[in-house]
Each structure stands twice: as structure tokens, then as C-alpha cells.
Design a protein around this motif. Structure first.
Motif, mmCIF file in Angstrom:
data_model
loop_
_atom_site.group_PDB
_atom_site.id
_atom_site.type_symbol
_atom_site.label_atom_id
_atom_site.label_comp_id
_atom_site.label_asym_id
_atom_site.label_seq_id
_atom_site.Cartn_x
_atom_site.Cartn_y
_atom_site.Cartn_z
ATOM 1 N N GLN A 224 -14.745 17.014 14.378
ATOM 2 C CA GLN A 224 -15.072 15.805 13.620
ATOM 3 C C GLN A 224 -15.276 16.122 12.138
ATOM 4 O O GLN A 224 -15.679 17.237 11.783
ATOM 5 C CB GLN A 224 -16.315 15.135 14.190
ATOM 6 C CG GLN A 224 -16.126 14.560 15.573
ATOM 7 C CD GLN A 224 -15.032 13.506 15.610
ATOM 8 O OE1 GLN A 224 -14.890 12.702 14.688
ATOM 9 N NE2 GLN A 224 -14.244 13.504 16.681
ATOM 10 N N ASP B 100 -19.150 12.510 9.976
ATOM 11 C CA ASP B 100 -19.482 11.994 11.304
ATOM 12 C C ASP B 100 -20.861 12.478 11.739
ATOM 13 O O ASP B 100 -21.344 13.535 11.309
ATOM 14 C CB ASP B 100 -18.428 12.451 12.324
ATOM 15 C CG ASP B 100 -18.584 11.743 13.651
ATOM 16 O OD1 ASP B 100 -18.213 10.560 13.735
ATOM 17 O OD2 ASP B 100 -19.104 12.363 14.601
ATOM 18 N N ASN C 251 -18.320 4.606 15.229
ATOM 19 C CA ASN C 251 -18.625 5.735 14.350
ATOM 20 C C ASN C 251 -17.437 6.676 14.201
ATOM 21 O O ASN C 251 -17.171 7.194 13.119
ATOM 22 C CB ASN C 251 -19.865 6.499 14.832
ATOM 23 C CG ASN C 251 -19.726 7.010 16.255
ATOM 24 O OD1 ASN C 251 -19.502 6.227 17.178
ATOM 25 N ND2 ASN C 251 -19.867 8.309 16.456
ATOM 26 N N ILE C 252 -16.689 6.891 15.279
ATOM 27 C CA ILE C 252 -15.523 7.772 15.221
ATOM 28 C C ILE C 252 -14.388 7.094 14.441
ATOM 29 O O ILE C 252 -13.692 7.739 13.646
ATOM 30 C CB ILE C 252 -15.045 8.126 16.640
ATOM 31 C CG1 ILE C 252 -16.159 8.836 17.432
ATOM 32 C CG2 ILE C 252 -13.787 8.978 16.598
ATOM 33 C CD1 ILE C 252 -16.521 10.202 16.929
ATOM 34 N N SER D 103 -15.543 7.233 10.640
ATOM 35 C CA SER D 103 -15.611 8.561 10.023
ATOM 36 C C SER D 103 -14.246 9.230 9.920
ATOM 37 O O SER D 103 -14.024 10.077 9.047
ATOM 38 C CB SER D 103 -16.588 9.465 10.789
ATOM 39 O OG SER D 103 -16.126 9.734 12.092
#
Length: 325
Positions: free
Chosen positions: A33, A37, A211-212, A215
């Protein structure tokens, strides 16, 4: 005599420095990530907690954004000991331990609290212990979250809207089968390849939590987002088992405690940032569908995918998860 004493003192001083250096252990922690993130924030938090608990005797260096390889490469490195610590989504661990597929069955989890009761309790500890057969020490469950579908073609409200769309999924059999049942063309691929695949239209869409999506800037290359919340995904922090066992018990405990505390920290961050994540996605021009016919998705996928798991592994694990709703 004086010269001999000085030589002895010098040797003792050099030896003490050597022992001090040897007492310091550096562990490499890899994930895929970006630094924006919450997984990276949790990794930094964990490293700080471990350093504090061990008085600096264990130092963790963090390697984000696929710096040391994609998700399968990270796990293979942890298994072989070329990496000390790794974090990635549960679907990549299921390649080694199929029982973990239970956690990715669509619509199995009723809420975040239900998930936490499962993974933080006896069920979760039992699943982490299964990783020891594969030369990994499972330290804690972190959070990817409830998955939503994005695509570049059209709004998704019912399963019929997915018909024929090429959707990047994880390699988890539960995810792949669910999208097949919904009429899509599921296309597993490494996470580090997803942005380019979306940008070039090699795939039409993907499925991940807010969130993924935010980010990793998927909002730049997608036009539609649907709140399907079709599955919850954990991520797992693991360590090479031999390296973990070689550490003193106090250091082992420090690693486990810090990984679990970082899980709670990351979950708080995710809840706090959800509103801003959605606002960022909308500001990029993505059309958001929050009212989805989730019952239609559930009817098509839950029982067939659950039955396939039970046929291979029995019903005990699923029953234990459902009992904690």
C-alpha cells in the motif's frame, strides 16, 4: 602493567560495543500500500511500539508500495525468510491456507463489530495459528474493510448491471465465484498492477473499500462507485516463523502486542477518515450509488459460495463465525 591494563580495558570496551550492536535486531517489514494508506500508518505505529517495548533492541524498517515485491512476492519472502515481516490481504494467504477463505465469503459479516468479535477472539487466533504450518507466524488481523465496486462503464445497482464487465478481483475463490455468479468476468491480478489496468481499460473495474480506492487514486481512472459492501476483507501481518521463534520471549510478546494494538489504531483511522475518503472520491467526478440492491447480490452468492466452502472444510468454522453475529 599499565599498558596491559589499558589493553584489557580497550578490549573490554570493544567487546561491550560489539555486544550492544549484536543486541540490536533490525526487521524488514514489507507491504504494497502507498504511504498515504492507513496500513502504512499502522506499520509505522507498530514499529514505534516495538522499539519502545524493547528499549530499541528491535528496529523495524518499513518498505511500502510494493518496494520489495507484489503481494505474492511479499508472502513468499516471509515464508522463505528473505523478508522478516509482511502485510497483505487475506485473499493472498488463502493460497497457502484454504481455511482462511471463510473470511471472504460474501455477506457473511453483518457489521464491523461482528468482524472484530470473530478475528480478535478464539476463531481468529485459531486461524492465525494455521499459518505456522506454512512457516509464518500470524501476528494480527488488520483491516481492508467492506468492499465496494468501481468501474468505468456504468452505475451498478443490481447484479444485472455487472453483466459482462471485466472486474479485477483478488485471487480468493470466494471472490472469484461471487463475481461469476453476478454475471461479471472476474479477473484476478496483483494489486500493484491494478491502477495501470484500470487506466488502460484492460479491466473495467475493481472492488475495494473506500480507503483503498482513495489512497491508490482509483478515482482518477474510474467513473462509478457502488456501495455493494459485498464482502469484508481482513489483512494479516505475519512474520517468518523461524525468525520469530529465535527471538527472546519478551521480544516475541512485544511484536504480537504491537501488531494487535496497531490493528485497533488502524481501525480507528479508517472510521475517522471514511467521510473524507468519500468526499475525495466524489470531488474527482466519480458518480456514487449508495442505494444498491444488496439483497439481490446476497441471494445469488451467499449460499452457493458458503456451500462450496462447507463441502471442502465442513461447517464448524462458518457456524462459529455466524454464532458471533
Amino acid at each position: 602493567m599499565r599498558r596491559s591494563c589499558l589493553v584489557l580495558l580497550g578490549a573490554a570496551f570493544a567487546t561491550s560495543i560489539t555486544l550492544a550492536v549484536e543486541a540490536q535486531t533490525t526487521l524488514r517489514f514489507a507491504h504494497t500500500q502507498p504511504t498515504s494508506d492507513t496500513h502504512h500508518a499502522a506499520a509505522v505505529h507498530m514499529a514505534e511500539q516495538v522499539a519502545r517495548a524493547t528499549n530499541g533492541q528491535i528496529r523495524i524498517t518499513i518498505h511500502p508500495a510494493g518496494e520489495l515485491g507484489n503481494d505474492p512476492a511479499v508472502l513468499e519472502g516471509v515464508r522463505l525468510g528473505t523478508l522478516d515481516l509482511g502485510q497483505t490481504g487475506n485473499p493472498f494467504y488463502t493460497r497457502f491456507e484454504p481455511k482462511l477463505n471463510a473470511l471472504d465469503i460474501p455477506f457473511l459479516f453483518a457489521s464491523h463489530d461482528h468482524v472484530y468479535r470473530v478475528v480478535d477472539g478464539d476463531v481468529g487466533r485459531g486461524l492465525l495459528a494455521e499459518l505456522e504450518k506454512h512457516r509464518m507466524k500470524g501476528l494480527a488481523f488488520w483491516e481492508i474493510g467492506f468492499r465496494k465496486i468501481t468501474n468505468s462503464r456504468r452505475p451498478i445497482v443490481t447484479p444485472a448491471d455487472l453483466q459482462g464487465l471485466k472486474i479485477r478481483t483478488t485471487p480468493n475463490p470466494a471472490h472469484v465465484e461471487a463475481f461469476r455468479l453476478w454475471g461479471a468476468n472476474p479477473t484476478p491480478m496483483a494489486f500493484t498492477e491494478v491502477y495501470l489496468a484500470l487506466e488502460t481499460r484492460a479491466v473495467d473495474g475493481q472492488e475495494n473499500p473506500l480507503n483503498i480506492i482513495r489512497s491508490n487514486r482509483f478515482q482518477e481512472v474510474q467513473r462509478h462507485l457502488s456501495f455493494t459492501d459485498h464482502a469484508y476483507t481482513v489483512s494479516i501481518v505475519s512474520m517468518n516463523l523461524a525468525k520469530f521463534r529465535a527471538l527472546p520471549e519478551a521480544h516475541q510478546k512485544a511484536l504480537v502486542d504491537a501488531a494487535r494494538e496497531a490493528a485497533a489504531y488502524q481501525r480507528r483511522l479508517n472510521r475517522e477518515q471514511e467521510g473524507q475518503d468519500l468526499a475525495t472520491i466524489k470531488a474527482a467526478g466519480v458518480e456514487v450509488v449508495e442505494r444498491v440492491d444488496t439483497e439481490a447480490f446476497r441471494r445469488l452468492a451467499l449460499e452457493p459460495v458458503k456451500a462450496a466452502f462447507v463441502a471442502q472444510h465442513g461447517a464448524a468454522l462458518i457456524d462459529a463465525i455466524l454464532a458471533l453475529r
